[in-house]
Design an enzyme around this catalytic site. Structure first.
Site, PDB file in Angstrom:
ATOM      1  N   ILE A  10      28.801  47.377  42.998  1.00  0.00           N
ATOM      2  CA  ILE A  10      28.592  47.422  44.457  1.00  0.00           C
ATOM      3  C   ILE A  10      27.941  48.734  44.915  1.00  0.00           C
ATOM      4  O   ILE A  10      27.321  48.780  45.969  1.00  0.00           O
ATOM      5  CB  ILE A  10      29.924  47.144  45.206  1.00  0.00           C
ATOM      6  CG1 ILE A  10      29.650  46.604  46.615  1.00  0.00           C
ATOM      7  CG2 ILE A  10      30.827  48.367  45.232  1.00  0.00           C
ATOM      8  CD1 ILE A  10      30.859  45.984  47.294  1.00  0.00           C
ATOM      9  N   ASP A  33      36.941  51.933  44.210  1.00  0.00           N
ATOM     10  CA  ASP A  33      37.144  53.120  45.060  1.00  0.00           C
ATOM     11  C   ASP A  33      36.637  54.378  44.337  1.00  0.00           C
ATOM     12  O   ASP A  33      35.886  55.187  44.904  1.00  0.00           O
ATOM     13  CB  ASP A  33      38.655  53.222  45.351  1.00  0.00           C
ATOM     14  CG  ASP A  33      39.002  54.195  46.460  1.00  0.00           C
ATOM     15  OD1 ASP A  33      38.093  54.627  47.171  1.00  0.00           O
ATOM     16  OD2 ASP A  33      40.204  54.505  46.610  1.00  0.00           O
ATOM     17  N   ILE A 123      43.441  46.610  40.240  1.00  0.00           N
ATOM     18  CA  ILE A 123      44.676  47.387  40.089  1.00  0.00           C
ATOM     19  C   ILE A 123      45.826  46.783  40.913  1.00  0.00           C
ATOM     20  O   ILE A 123      46.994  46.873  40.524  1.00  0.00           O
ATOM     21  CB  ILE A 123      44.391  48.867  40.469  1.00  0.00           C
ATOM     22  CG1 ILE A 123      43.402  49.478  39.460  1.00  0.00           C
ATOM     23  CG2 ILE A 123      45.672  49.688  40.543  1.00  0.00           C
ATOM     24  CD1 ILE A 123      42.719  50.759  39.899  1.00  0.00           C
TER      25      ILE A 123
HETATM   26  N1  AR6 Z   1      31.523  47.316  41.856  1.00  0.00           N
HETATM   27  C1  AR6 Z   1      32.045  46.126  42.243  1.00  0.00           C
HETATM   28  N2  AR6 Z   1      33.301  45.731  41.933  1.00  0.00           N
HETATM   29  C2  AR6 Z   1      34.050  46.581  41.192  1.00  0.00           C
HETATM   30  C3  AR6 Z   1      33.570  47.853  40.730  1.00  0.00           C
HETATM   31  C4  AR6 Z   1      32.243  48.205  41.109  1.00  0.00           C
HETATM   32  N3  AR6 Z   1      31.698  49.371  40.755  1.00  0.00           N
HETATM   33  N4  AR6 Z   1      34.560  48.446  40.015  1.00  0.00           N
HETATM   34  C5  AR6 Z   1      35.614  47.590  39.994  1.00  0.00           C
HETATM   35  N5  AR6 Z   1      35.297  46.458  40.681  1.00  0.00           N
HETATM   36  P1  AR6 Z   1      40.117  47.579  42.174  1.00  0.00           P
HETATM   37  P2  AR6 Z   1      42.247  46.840  44.075  1.00  0.00           P
HETATM   38  C6  AR6 Z   1      36.104  45.255  40.948  1.00  0.00           C
HETATM   39  O1  AR6 Z   1      41.091  47.858  41.104  1.00  0.00           O
HETATM   40  O2  AR6 Z   1      42.746  45.808  43.156  1.00  0.00           O
HETATM   41  C7  AR6 Z   1      42.083  52.015  43.441  1.00  0.00           C
HETATM   42  O3  AR6 Z   1      42.696  53.006  42.660  1.00  0.00           O
HETATM   43  C8  AR6 Z   1      37.273  44.981  40.034  1.00  0.00           C
HETATM   44  O4  AR6 Z   1      36.826  44.340  38.857  1.00  0.00           O
HETATM   45  O5  AR6 Z   1      38.968  48.485  42.356  1.00  0.00           O
HETATM   46  O6  AR6 Z   1      42.059  46.478  45.527  1.00  0.00           O
HETATM   47  C9  AR6 Z   1      42.314  52.242  44.935  1.00  0.00           C
HETATM   48  O7  AR6 Z   1      42.329  53.598  45.261  1.00  0.00           O
HETATM   49  C10 AR6 Z   1      38.109  44.046  40.906  1.00  0.00           C
HETATM   50  O8  AR6 Z   1      37.651  42.698  40.806  1.00  0.00           O
HETATM   51  O9  AR6 Z   1      40.828  47.482  43.644  1.00  0.00           O
HETATM   52  C11 AR6 Z   1      43.640  51.595  45.137  1.00  0.00           C
HETATM   53  O10 AR6 Z   1      44.686  52.451  44.786  1.00  0.00           O
HETATM   54  C12 AR6 Z   1      37.834  44.533  42.318  1.00  0.00           C
HETATM   55  O11 AR6 Z   1      36.696  45.400  42.226  1.00  0.00           O
HETATM   56  C13 AR6 Z   1      43.613  50.411  44.196  1.00  0.00           C
HETATM   57  O12 AR6 Z   1      42.693  50.760  43.165  1.00  0.00           O
HETATM   58  C14 AR6 Z   1      38.983  45.299  42.940  1.00  0.00           C
HETATM   59  O13 AR6 Z   1      39.599  46.097  41.932  1.00  0.00           O
HETATM   60  C15 AR6 Z   1      43.098  49.165  44.851  1.00  0.00           C
HETATM   61  O14 AR6 Z   1      43.231  48.075  43.963  1.00  0.00           O
END
Ligand code: AR6
Length: 173
Positions: A10, A33, A123
């Site tokens: 993203i 994030d 996460i």
């Molecule tokens: N681009 C697009 N999607 C992504 C990317 C990227 N670069 N990286 C990961 N994803 P997560 P959550 C996807 O864990 O579950 C953080 O520490 C990933 O595969 O990023 O909402 C925050 O600070 C998944 O499908 O977010 C919070 O503490 C999706 O993004 C916590 O994680 C969301 O995964 C939030 O957890």
């Protein structure tokens, strides 16, 4: 409003706003994030600190907007998804609020193109199928959807990509 799905990082997407799956501290973290803060640079963290000093972070289901720093998008909308720890209607409603409040903030700021990650499905362990269902239904039923031109669901893994492709095809038929 056009709905689209792509498999991508993203942080590479050029839209009026990309949405960040943040946590309530707004200070960054892992997953998407971490990637957004790393590539966007310190301007994003600084803007988050200003919001923290005014309202003490961001509650689950709510959303705030900042600059996108060095990213190709114009803004970042930070929303805080719910942590999944078992079947719960409350968590489902909070996930829907993330999408709805991000869209509201986009309309308030006159933004036309948005990219969402799959909020809470990393996460925070929200079941992917349920999360995709909620994301698509909430965006598609958004009251002011005529004011948004395009929403891109940006998937990072094959499982989410297939789920979104299947569900979007179903509503387009
Ligand atoms: N681009 C697009 N999607 C992504 C990317 C990227 N670069 N990286 C990961 N994803 P997560 P959550 C996807 O864990 O579950 C953080 O520490 C990933 O595969 O990023 O909402 C925050 O600070 C998944 O499908 O977010 C919070 O503490 C999706 O993004 C916590 O994680 C969301 O995964 C939030 O957890």
């Amino acid at each position: 409003m056009i709905l689209a799905v792509i498999k991508a990082d993203i942080t590479t997407i050029e839209v009026d706003a990309i949405v960040n799956a943040a946590n309530s501290s707004l200070l960054g973290g892992g997953g998407v994030d971490g990637a957004i803060h790393r590539k966007g640079g310190k301007a994003i963290l600084e803007a988050c600190m200003v919001i923290r000093s005014k309202q003490g972070g961001c509650k689950t289901g709510e959303a705030v907007i900042t600059t996108a720093g060095n990213l190709p998008s114009k803004n970042v909308i930070h929303t805080v998804g719910p942590v999944w720890n078992g079947e719960s209607a409350e968590k489902e409603a909070l996930l829907a609020s993330c999408y709805r409040n991000s869209l509201k903030l986009a309309v308030e700021n006159n933004l036309k193109t948005l990219a969402f990650p799959n909020i809470s499905t990393g996460i925070y362990h929200f079941p992917k199928d349920k999360a995709a269902e909620i994301a698509i239904a909430t965006v598609n039923n958004f009251a002011e959807k005529g004011k948004i031109e395009k929403v891109i669901f940006v998937c990072f893994d094959d499982e989410n990509y297939k789920l979104y492709e299947e569900k979007l095809n179903r509503i387009k038929q």
